[in-house]
Design an enzyme around this catalytic site. Structure first.
Site, PDB file in Angstrom:
ATOM      1  N   LEU A   1       0.814  -1.213   0.000  1.00 13.64           N
ATOM      2  CA  LEU A   1       0.000   0.000   0.000  1.00 13.64           C
ATOM      3  C   LEU A   1       0.847   1.262   0.000  1.00 13.64           C
ATOM      4  O   LEU A   1       0.542   2.227  -0.705  1.00 13.64           O
ATOM      5  CB  LEU A   1      -0.921   0.005   1.224  1.00 13.64           C
ATOM      6  CG  LEU A   1      -2.181  -0.868   1.145  1.00 13.64           C
ATOM      7  CD1 LEU A   1      -2.810  -1.015   2.533  1.00 13.64           C
ATOM      8  CD2 LEU A   1      -3.188  -0.287   0.170  1.00 13.64           C
TER       9      LEU A   1
ATOM     10  N   ASP B   1      11.327   3.299   4.148  1.00 11.86           N
ATOM     11  CA  ASP B   1      11.095   1.908   4.508  1.00 11.86           C
ATOM     12  C   ASP B   1      12.215   1.472   5.438  1.00 11.86           C
ATOM     13  O   ASP B   1      13.327   2.027   5.389  1.00 11.86           O
ATOM     14  CB  ASP B   1      11.068   1.008   3.264  1.00 11.86           C
ATOM     15  CG  ASP B   1      10.309  -0.295   3.509  1.00 11.86           C
ATOM     16  OD1 ASP B   1       9.117  -0.359   3.153  1.00 11.86           O
ATOM     17  OD2 ASP B   1      10.907  -1.235   4.074  1.00 11.86           O
TER      18      ASP B   1
ATOM     19  N   ASN C   1       2.159   5.327   6.971  1.00 12.91           N
ATOM     20  CA  ASN C   1       1.648   4.029   6.544  1.00 12.91           C
ATOM     21  C   ASN C   1       2.411   2.865   7.155  1.00 12.91           C
ATOM     22  O   ASN C   1       1.906   1.740   7.188  1.00 12.91           O
ATOM     23  CB  ASN C   1       1.717   3.952   5.006  1.00 12.91           C
ATOM     24  CG  ASN C   1       1.502   2.553   4.481  1.00 12.91           C
ATOM     25  OD1 ASN C   1       0.390   2.066   4.429  1.00 12.91           O
ATOM     26  ND2 ASN C   1       2.598   1.887   4.095  1.00 12.91           N
TER      27      ASN C   1
ATOM     28  N   TYR D   1      -2.680  -4.354  17.366  1.00 15.47           N
ATOM     29  CA  TYR D   1      -2.949  -3.667  16.105  1.00 15.47           C
ATOM     30  C   TYR D   1      -4.242  -2.850  16.179  1.00 15.47           C
ATOM     31  O   TYR D   1      -4.284  -1.681  15.778  1.00 15.47           O
ATOM     32  CB  TYR D   1      -3.036  -4.700  14.985  1.00 15.47           C
ATOM     33  CG  TYR D   1      -3.302  -4.156  13.615  1.00 15.47           C
ATOM     34  CD1 TYR D   1      -2.297  -3.529  12.887  1.00 15.47           C
ATOM     35  CD2 TYR D   1      -4.558  -4.301  13.011  1.00 15.47           C
ATOM     36  CE1 TYR D   1      -2.541  -3.046  11.603  1.00 15.47           C
ATOM     37  CE2 TYR D   1      -4.804  -3.826  11.735  1.00 15.47           C
ATOM     38  CZ  TYR D   1      -3.793  -3.197  11.043  1.00 15.47           C
ATOM     39  OH  TYR D   1      -4.039  -2.720   9.776  1.00 15.47           O
TER      40      TYR D   1
ATOM     41  N   LYS E   1      -4.555   1.241  15.849  1.00 17.39           N
ATOM     42  CA  LYS E   1      -5.338   1.865  14.788  1.00 17.39           C
ATOM     43  C   LYS E   1      -6.491   2.694  15.340  1.00 17.39           C
ATOM     44  O   LYS E   1      -6.851   3.730  14.771  1.00 17.39           O
ATOM     45  CB  LYS E   1      -5.854   0.794  13.825  1.00 17.39           C
ATOM     46  CG  LYS E   1      -4.763   0.110  13.011  1.00 17.39           C
ATOM     47  CD  LYS E   1      -3.922   1.100  12.215  1.00 17.39           C
ATOM     48  CE  LYS E   1      -2.989   0.415  11.242  1.00 17.39           C
ATOM     49  NZ  LYS E   1      -2.134   1.371  10.497  1.00 17.39           N
TER      50      LYS E   1
ATOM     51  N   THR F   1      -3.258  -7.447   0.000  1.00 12.40           N
ATOM     52  CA  THR F   1      -1.890  -7.326   0.491  1.00 12.40           C
ATOM     53  C   THR F   1      -1.481  -8.673   1.085  1.00 12.40           C
ATOM     54  O   THR F   1      -2.273  -9.608   1.166  1.00 12.40           O
ATOM     55  CB  THR F   1      -1.784  -6.244   1.576  1.00 12.40           C
ATOM     56  OG1 THR F   1      -2.581  -6.647   2.705  1.00 12.40           O
ATOM     57  CG2 THR F   1      -2.276  -4.895   1.060  1.00 12.40           C
TER      58      THR F   1
END
Length: 306
Positions: free
Chosen positions: A20, A39, A92, A158, A162, A192
């Site tokens: 993504l 990254d 991201n 997670y 979020k 993904t």
């Protein structure tokens, strides 16, 4: 649309070496923005930059593991050093350490919180400082998730991260409004490596990637599930002048579906003169505020009967 011309914009996209993040960085560059590709994997970042520049875009690589303040400040500094300013921060980067509550370790919890939640905070803070200093507004675009909106089995860390990102977007939209900086959370659903682990999705992702077969309509519309490229248009929109009035929102996108998620709010209220004791709550609960409890979890994909 002229408002989608980002040729005067500079963006940082964290975790953009693949998946993504790469789709976001590529779309921003295609719209004219100069992009700092980030990254933790140096080679992945450099491959992404090569792909973007060969397509005619402008990009540089900055390898760093987001989370610490130093990494965030390096990303902002690189954008300013290479391109003179910073207009868009898209957070991201993320990792998964899925495990049910009673088996999740401190390290597994902390690692996910550090990258997703703390990484979003440190990068947004560094970007906001720069944007306020240079003037002219800016855009904070943060990756949220359906798991953060509804919870998801095995994803304590997670989902919590979020959900926190969604709350930060709402808070920052207020704090940064006077500076013309918007803050929004995007809620993507796409093919993904993570969604490949969902049995209902896996064969269709494999068919798309291995044989070039398009995703079926029940996935694209019914589930709002598509390719990473389907999600990227929302990032370009949120980075553009067309979104200047959009802030503090959680916006879902995937496949053929675009959606606005609601903010938490009271949906049922009861009152008792003098307040509530436990017995009164027990008596009132099933006939008043507890009559229609809210559901939890991400609904299972509805696979059509063959």
């Amino acid at each position: 649309m002229d408002t989608m011309d980002l040729s005067d914009k500079v963006a940082v996209v964290t975790g953009s070496g693949r998946g993504l993040g790469l789709a976001y960085a590529s779309a921003l560059a295609a719209a004219g923005a100069a992009v700092v590709v980030n990254d933790v994997d140096t080679e992945a970042a450099e491959r992404a930059v090569k792909e973007i520049t060969e397509a005619g875009g402008h990009a540089v690589a900055e390898a760093a593991a987001v989370g610490e303040t130093d990494a965030a400040e390096r990303l902002v500094a690189r954008a300013v050093a290479e391109f003179g300013r910073l207009d868009v921060m898209c957070t991201n980067a993320g990792i998964l350490r899925d495990r049910v509550l009673w088996k999740m370790s401190d390290d597994e919890f902390d690692a996910v919180i550090k990258v997703h939640l703390r990484g979003t905070f440190t990068c947004a803070r560094a970007a906001a400082i720069r944007m306020r200093e240079q003037g002219g507004g800016g855009r904070l675009i943060m990756a949220a998730s359906p798991a953060g909106q509804r919870g998801n089995f095995g994803q304590t860390n997670y989902a919590a991260a979020k959900a926190g990102i969604a709350a930060m977007a709402r808070t920052w939209s207020m704090e940064l409004a006077n500076a013309g900086i918007t803050a929004n959370a995007l809620v993507p659903v796409a093919a993904t490596e993570m969604t490949r682990t969902i049995p209902a999705f896996a064969p269709y992702i494999d068919a798309m990637e291995q044989r070039g077969e398009p995703l079926p309509g029940w996935l694209r519309k019914g589930e709002g599930f598509g390719t990473v490229r389907d999600v990227a248009g929302l990032v370009v929109f949120l980075a553009s002048d067309a979104s200047s009035g959009v802030t503090g929102q959680c916006i879902g996108i995937g496949g053929d579906k675009l959606a606005l998620w609601s903010h938490p709010q009271e949906i049922s209220v009861a009152y008792a003169d003098g307040g509530w004791d436990a017995d009164a709550i027990a008596a009132a609960w099933p006939v008043s505020v507890g009559r229609e409890p809210q559901s939890v979890g991400i609904p299972a994909p509805q696979v059509p009967a063959s």
